[in-house]
Design an enzyme around this catalytic site. Sequence first.
Site, short mmCIF file in Angstrom:
data_model
loop_
_atom_site.label_atom_id
_atom_site.label_comp_id
_atom_site.label_asym_id
_atom_site.label_seq_id
_atom_site.Cartn_x
_atom_site.Cartn_y
_atom_site.Cartn_z
NE ARG A 25 -10.24 7.18 -5.51
CZ ARG A 25 -10.49 6.39 -4.46
NH1 ARG A 25 -9.54 5.62 -3.98
NH2 ARG A 25 -11.68 6.36 -3.91
NE ARG B 159 -7.42 4.40 2.80
CZ ARG B 159 -8.04 3.90 3.87
NH1 ARG B 159 -8.98 4.60 4.47
NH2 ARG B 159 -7.72 2.71 4.34
NE ARG C 14 -4.26 -1.70 1.97
CZ ARG C 14 -5.27 -1.80 1.10
NH1 ARG C 14 -5.45 -0.89 0.17
NH2 ARG C 14 -6.11 -2.82 1.18
CG ASP D 25 -9.51 -3.53 -4.35
OD1 ASP D 25 -9.19 -2.85 -3.38
OD2 ASP D 25 -10.26 -4.53 -4.27
CE1 TYR E 156 -13.28 -7.90 2.25
CE2 TYR E 156 -11.58 -9.07 1.03
CZ TYR E 156 -11.95 -8.14 1.98
OH TYR E 156 -10.98 -7.44 2.67
#
Lengths: 340, 340
Positions: A38, A29, A25, A74, A149
């Site tokens: 974004r 963010r 990552r 992702d 998920y």
Amino acid sequence: MTANSAFVRATRGDDVPHVPVWFMRQAGRSLPEYRSLREGLSMLDTCQRPELIVEITMQPVRRYGVDAAILYSDIMVPLMAVGVDLDIVPNVGPVIASPVKTLADLAPLRPLEASDVPYVTSAVRDLVTVLGKTPLVGFAGAPFTLASYLVEGGPSKDHAATKALMHGSPDLWHALLSRLAVISAAFLRVQIEAGVSAVQLFDSWSGTLAPSDYQEFVAPHTRAVFTALADLDVPRIHFGVGTGELLGLMAGTGPDVMGVDWRVPLHEASRRVGGRPVQGNLDPAILLAPWPVVEEQARRVLASGRRGSGHIFNLGHGVLPQTDPDQLARLTEYVHNWKP
Amino acid sequence: MTANSAFVRATRGDDVPHVPVWFMRQAGRSLPEYRSLREGLSMLDTCQRPELIVEITMQPVRRYGVDAAILYSDIMVPLMAVGVDLDIVPNVGPVIASPVKTLADLAPLRPLEASDVPYVTSAVRDLVTVLGKTPLVGFAGAPFTLASYLVEGGPSKDHAATKALMHGSPDLWHALLSRLAVISAAFLRVQIEAGVSAVQLFDSWSGTLAPSDYQEFVAPHTRAVFTALADLDVPRIHFGVGTGELLGLMAGTGPDVMGVDWRVPLHEASRRVGGRPVQGNLDPAILLAPWPVVEEQARRVLASGRRGSGHIFNLGHGVLPQTDPDQLARLTEYVHNWKP
């Protein structure tokens, strides 16, 4: 062009001029330039725009001078691409419109074709050109983590529905994971054929399983992913969180390098994975402490990694969003200058 | 009256007529009689009413015939009792009004007196009478787990603020945990003096730590809790989730029995804790699968437990709210009838 890079050499356990370093990552963010890019764009939209994928992938490479880029994408992208109705909700994570409950729910999980993800092929090709001698790492979610998920309908603390389905409907479970293994392998193959230098298979949540469950219900499908890529001469990394009890079993599914979280010292992890090179494993929370703490802990990781046979420095999980990028810049420099 | 019970005998590693069994969170949300009793009442209010504590504690004992009752309370109760401004929010967990950031924030964490928790003393006394030969287990949160809520302000996925404070402000950290150790030990002493037959110290989230961090920042304070109870002849159980790498260090803090989650087989856990009796470790999610799966997995746990020196059957974490109580009734009966 990247075969002699420190990163690729380390994946083979070869001598390196310095310990290579990248961060899970690293793109995302924690970077202000990412957050501004974004603005107003959803995660899944962003993942389908090659020019944005390239820019976001490059941001941490420019900032930190890390030894590898990781494709901005992702783990849910290939599922979306074959037609699963899902979204990635800010501050929540992936949300599935119709969680898997019966065999009929597997219908959307058809094999992935390269034509389903043209934006990935395009972005990887452009990135390889821009990156030159810096390797690009491709990735996919492993069958278990994707299944969790799809079964839970979203992120889960205890993966209770996943485990209940696994044990209560083993035929459905194995059918689901078989399909996911085909999709994961195809998604990695697309990236490899477009030019990535290595791939990482994320089984992020496998650490929630008892070893016996992992062995019976997960390992065969993870192995199928790695086996499907065996004809391609590209290093394969495997990683999950909280996997201390599973490291040997996970290594047995066929990866070249095992990623390790911060709970197991690297020299011990190296022993558990039969001497394979290891990747990790600074606790990402350490980066929120003052620099002298980061330096001390990084030194420990490096000293422990040196006792195995091949070490790629990384965190033990993804960069936390609240991380100060200057800490990662300083850490990259520290790892590059570290001498045993 | 309980000294010769299967449960208490097992905590000493003595011979038992059957493997004793109880379930973490056996009292609580999985029981319809609990949910109806709690209607319109907050968690913290409920924990302060002796007649409700008694009734809720007894519900699973009546239903299942388990070998031990566990006091209905919450690890946050002693903090509330000394004056920390907190709430337990449904579907969230503990929420702290003013998270700990500086030494000044430690002021409310004064030593706990028995007079702060009269409802606990009263409920334990009544329960001991009602329970007769069935032991009552008291409990408290361990300093690290309590600290994690106080620092994060609530539940956390990564405990990043906790770790940042631990590493960045070690003096504040140790001051905080020292105070929490005093409170935890006092809360357990109140329960022991009122008549509980054993206590369990929950360090639920310690598994998030690297072993070196656990050893430096947590173990001394957990040890202080157990040492403070050394003059009382009551078995002490210690438990946390995801603690495979920490079992030896946790056992070294002084408990008589180590609780184990489902990730480590009990015979291996027994080895890691130096041959102490162990408690656990069926994955609570297994109870959502059909009965034959539960039976098969319970049989494995029992067979593995038998290879150590003392086994109390339990789950590897608390009963999940969606669990069918009939599964737990059947499991209790199965454990009681199991023969090696």
